[in-house]
Design a protein around this motif. Structure first.
Motif, PDB file in Angstrom:
ATOM      1  N   THR A 105       0.830  -1.202   0.000  1.00 25.14           N
ATOM      2  CA  THR A 105       0.000   0.000   0.000  1.00 25.14           C
ATOM      3  C   THR A 105       0.867   1.256   0.000  1.00 25.14           C
ATOM      4  OG1 THR A 105      -1.616  -1.235   1.262  1.00 25.14           O
ATOM      5  CG2 THR A 105      -1.947   1.119   1.148  1.00 25.14           C
ATOM      6  N   VAL A 106       1.869   1.287   0.888  1.00 22.12           N
ATOM      7  CA  VAL A 106       2.704   2.487   0.985  1.00 22.12           C
ATOM      8  C   VAL A 106       3.457   2.734  -0.323  1.00 22.12           C
ATOM      9  CG1 VAL A 106       4.656   3.534   2.182  1.00 22.12           C
ATOM     10  CG2 VAL A 106       2.959   2.248   3.466  1.00 22.12           C
ATOM     11  N   ALA A 148       2.614   1.616  -3.302  1.00 16.49           N
ATOM     12  CA  ALA A 148       1.730   1.434  -4.464  1.00 16.49           C
ATOM     13  C   ALA A 148       2.227   0.295  -5.336  1.00 16.49           C
ATOM     14  CB  ALA A 148       1.611   2.722  -5.270  1.00 16.49           C
ATOM     15  N   PRO A 173       1.853  -3.067  -7.191  1.00 15.63           N
ATOM     16  CA  PRO A 173       0.627  -3.725  -7.682  1.00 15.63           C
ATOM     17  C   PRO A 173       0.594  -5.222  -7.418  1.00 15.63           C
ATOM     18  CG  PRO A 173       2.101  -3.291  -9.496  1.00 15.63           C
ATOM     19  CD  PRO A 173       2.765  -2.737  -8.280  1.00 15.63           C
ATOM     20  N   LYS A 193      -2.312  -5.557  -2.178  1.00 18.98           N
ATOM     21  CA  LYS A 193      -3.113  -4.380  -2.468  1.00 18.98           C
ATOM     22  C   LYS A 193      -4.484  -4.815  -2.999  1.00 18.98           C
ATOM     23  CE  LYS A 193      -2.411   0.100  -4.340  1.00 18.98           C
ATOM     24  NZ  LYS A 193      -3.387  -0.028  -5.443  1.00 18.98           N
TER      25      LYS A 193
END
Lengths: 523, 325
Positions: free
Chosen positions: B266-267, B269, B271, B275
């Motif tokens: 998440t931090v 980003a 993929p 996530k």
């Protein structure tokens, strides 16, 4: 009532400040798209991106005002027949010509997309028949007068009829993603990026960026960091807590604009008992919100200025109705209710609650800007006038289902919600939030407080059947005045959105909250 | 050995069944995904149609039985949100997560084992103490904050590395991976370090404790007395014996790195699957949640199996077929 605009105004409106620049741009947005199929899922996230690949018959500008798109002239030729003149000489990205057949095909596909979690069928449901007059003239026969037809049609992307069997997968993979819009599809990697390239043959002029890359970065802090690190050029949804620091940074340009989203409280005002209201000892009491004085007392007890200044750090506008000024159908006669705790206490006493009562306010904690803090602030303000208020917030996946409830109404008594007007005018919130709930017509579908007023319903119905713009605007304003006088809901503020760009770029805010390269100005 | 593997597989199927029941009931209890998915302007009829289309109008047992029927045919259902096969969505993101996990585990092992060994052999030295204090930091820093600090330092202030996202993939022997392009590697470094720091600390502490325990055992003393060079004593006798607890932990941790890289993904980003699962939980996308968990359970089962087989190789006393699992 034919509308037409000169080609010059049109080009200026469509592509803002077109400059011959060879540039690429990377945009970070908070949420991922769910598909590249423009008819698959009606959400702002998807629409803001597919709307670059495709055109609509009519386009909504940055303030959601209608302008020509693939249609150049339009208007009603009878009470229930509208005629649209289509733009000539437009080609799809694959070179095929755009004609009325493509419009018919697109509208017929809309209700039939397999697995669609939320289709656009709402916007085509009022059309009884589509009549193709010639290649560039099309008529819509509607079920009765339908003044919102142009607005509703401005939400539906026109795709090519060359590939009638195209599936959502083929749109995601690329071969079916063929539109007439300013940018062409290059690639879509779920969770990672969407890449678009300029369509040099666009009818509105070649767009200013050569390639556009969208990246989903859901964490607010990470999105800001990506901008600071120079990984991306534009970010949306700048958290209010970071705005002050970013203002001091000369490598960053902030831009803010009011959105079409009102944050408000729905009040359970019809049922005899309300689930989260008790007397001060915890015993069940009759629902005090049936009394308009109690509802008004709550509105008076809320200090909207403090919410805006303290909770929203100045990034919001206090609200007294469902849309900010400047929108179609907004009343000029409504002031933002004044903060008056004394008056609220008196009204409560007058209504038979001199010692107040107990209440729980519910809200989401991951949906609107600072939603949880707003709910807490409101609870404190209500407690100050004698209504002992507790707060319960929850993730949106749990919250909205419970807030909507079932046929017996919401599971909550007082709830914090928001509404963005997709049509950019007042009928959207009025018919969804305040009209008496009617499952057959879909009116009042999101009326979680079950406010019901015959006078309001009649005025709104009249507006919805009035094709004349001036008269309809007047009627919508009247309807708003009735609902606000009877406290059908309690608006608190209008959300203001913040975008940040690297120095050298500036974002022109959109009221629909979309983040698009066509709104980026190179300075 | 065959009996052992068969018994393991039977247990695994049971675990998967129990897990699917729990997830089904759990997601059902949370709420109705249609409330989140559907457009606010939709009418009641459209809402009902959407519910029917997703099969949510049927009772919970009916939905579950339909799911089991499809499962037998290898169909894990279609995502409510994306409208694509759930398993395909999960597997699509599998390589990204694997890259990150492998990179993080390699970092953890190649930093953790030597540092732990040193701290175990020279516990009173300044360096040894520093390593141990450092490992406490690795344990206690919140992953989320630590990730943001890495981004602030290396991406924003120094501008050496990108702040997030996955870079370009290179191709080598027909395999496409971030490992084969500089852009890909530069995007991998920060998230891999963020994910590796906690594991490194764990490996350091475990290695140190095992070394301290082993070093005083008779066979080590004997090897020393025999006059073997220290390098051989440590490299062969000590290291081989501390491998058993290490392999267990590394195996289990590898599974957890893959399954729970959520915060790091998440931090940064990234993929990956983490996530995807977080987004799916927020949107109550049950088919994806179930498919993801089935993949993860299978992964854990495989890793545990490999760990057990490695035991047998590392420790001649272990016979797999004798174990009552």
């Amino acid at each position: 009532m034919w509308k037409s605009l000169s080609a010059a105004t049109l080009a200026a409106g469509m592509v803002l400040g077109t400059v011959a620049h060879a540039e690429d741009i990377t945009i970070a947005v908070a949420s991922e798209v769910t598909a590249m199929d423009p008819h698959y899922h009606n959400t702002g996230n998807n629409n803001q991106i597919v709307g670059l690949i495709y055109d609509r018959l009519l386009h909504q500008d940055s303030n959601q005002q209608l302008g020509p798109g693939l249609a150049v002239e339009w208007g009603p030729i009878a009470d229930d027949v509208w005629e649209f003149q289509l733009r000539e000489g437009v080609t799809f990205h694959d070179g095929s010509a755009f004609t009325a057949e493509d419009v018919v095909f697109s509208y017929e596909r809309v209700p039939n997309v397999p697995n669609s979690p939320s289709s656009f069928a709402t916007y085509t449901a009022g059309i009884a028949e589509i009549i193709v007059v010639d290649d560039h003239t099309i008529q819509f026969r509607t079920n009765g007068p339908y003044p919102l037809l142009p607005i509703d049609l401005s939400t539906i992307q026109i795709i090519s009829s060359e590939n009638p069997e195209a599936t959502t997968e083929e749109f995601n993979a690329g071969p079916a993603s063929i539109g007439t819009g300013p940018y062409r599809f290059v690639s879509y990697t779920p969770g990672e990026s969407i890449v678009l390239e300029a369509n040099p043959d666009y009818w509105g002029g070649a767009p200013q960026f050569d390639t556009v890359t969208y990246r989903p970065i859901s964490s607010d802090a990470a999105r800001v960091a990506a901008l600071l690190a120079g990984d991306v050029d534009v970010i949306s949804g700048v958290p209010t807590s970071d705005i002050e620091t970013l203002e001091g940074n000369e490598d960053i340009v902030l831009s803010q604009g009011v959105s079409n989203r009102v944050i408000y409280l729905h009040i359970d005002s019809r049922r005899v008992y309300s689930p989260f209201v008790t007397d001060n000892d915890g015993n069940q009491i009759f629902n005090p919100f049936q009394d308009v004085r109690v509802r008004r007392a709550i509105s008076m007890a809320i200090d909207r200025e403090t919410i805006v200044e303290e909770v929203m750090e100045g990034i919001a506008i206090p609200a007294g109705q469902v849309l900010p000024e400047g929108f179609f159908g907004v009343s000029d006669n409504i002031e933002v209710p004044e903060y008056d705790p004394e008056g609220a206490r008196e009204l409560l006493a007058e209504a038979g609650y001199p010692d107040g009562f107990r209440l729980t306010i519910h809200g989401p904690n991951d949906r609107y800007i600072n939603d949880e803090q707003i709910a807490q602030a409101i609870a404190q303000m209500l407690t100050r006038v004698g209504i002992q208020t507790e707060v319960e917030t929850m993730p949106r996946s749990v919250y909205f289902g419970r807030a909507t409830g079932d046929e017996n109404g919401s599971e909550f008594s007082l709830m914090l919600v928001g509404w963005g007007s997709g049509t950019g005018e007042a009928s959207s919130p009025l018919r969804a939030l305040l009209h008496t709930r009617d499952d057959d017509t879909g009116l009042g579908r999101t009326n979680r407080g079950r406010y019901s007023s015959a006078a309001f319903d009649a005025t709104l119905q009249l507006a919805l059947n009035t094709v004349d713009d001036d008269l309809r605007q007047e009627l919508l304003a009247r309807a708003t005045e009735i609902a606000m006088r009877e406290i059908g809901l309690i608006p608190t503020h209008f959300q203001v959105n913040t975008w940040a760009t690297r120095a050298g770029l500036r974002y022109l805010p959109r009221t629909d909250e979309y983040t698009r390269p066509t709104n980026v100005v190179i300075e | 050995m065959t009996v052992f593997i068969i018994r393991r597989l039977m247990q695994s199927i049971l675990v998967i069944l129990v897990m699917t029941v729990l997830v089904f009931a759990g997601v059902y209890a949370i709420g109705n995904p249609v409330e989140i998915l559907i457009s606010q302007d939709a009418t009641e009829a459209e809402r009902a149609a959407a519910i029917a289309r997703l099969g949510l109008d049927r009772s919970l047992p009916e939905q579950y039985l339909a799911f089991l029927g499809n499962l037998v045919r290898g169909d894990l259902g279609t995502s409510f949100v994306f409208g694509e096969p759930a398993l395909q969505l999960v597997l699509q993101r599998f390589p990204a997560t694997m890259e990150l996990a492998i990179c993080a585990m390699i970092l953890a092992i190649f930093m953790g084992v030597p540092l732990g060994l040193y701290a175990g052999l020279k516990p009173e030295s300044i360096a040894g103490r520093t390593i141990m204090t450092g490992s406490i930091f690795g344990f206690s820093l919140p992953n989320f904050w630590q990730g943001l600090m890495l981004i602030m330092l290396f991406a924003v202030i120094l501008q050496w590395l990108p702040a997030g996202g996955r870079g370009e993939r290179g191709e080598f022997l027909g395999i496409e991976s971030s490992f084969f392009s500089w852009d890909g590697i530069s995007h991998l470094i920060l998230p891999a370090i963020n994910l590796a720091l906690f594991k490194t600390s764990l490996v350091i502490r475990l290695t140190r404790a095992s070394v301290r325990e082993t070093i005083n055992l008779d066979y080590v003393k004997f090897a020393r007395a025999k006059g073997l060079r220290p390098r051989r004593v440590i490299g062969l006798h000590v290291l081989k014996n501390i491998m058993i607890p290490l392999v267990t932990i590394i195996g289990l941790e590898f599974g957890s790195v893959i399954a729970f890289a959520v915060v790091t993904e998440t931090v940064f980003a990234w993929p990956g699957m983490g996530k995807l699962i977080i987004d799916s939980i927020f949107q109550l996308d049950r088919p994806v949640i179930v498919a993801y968990l089935i993949v993860i359970v299978c992964l854990f089962i495989t890793i545990n199996l490999i760990v057990d087989i490695l035991y047998a190789i590392l420790d001649p006393r272990v016979r797999l077929s004798d174990q009552k699992a």
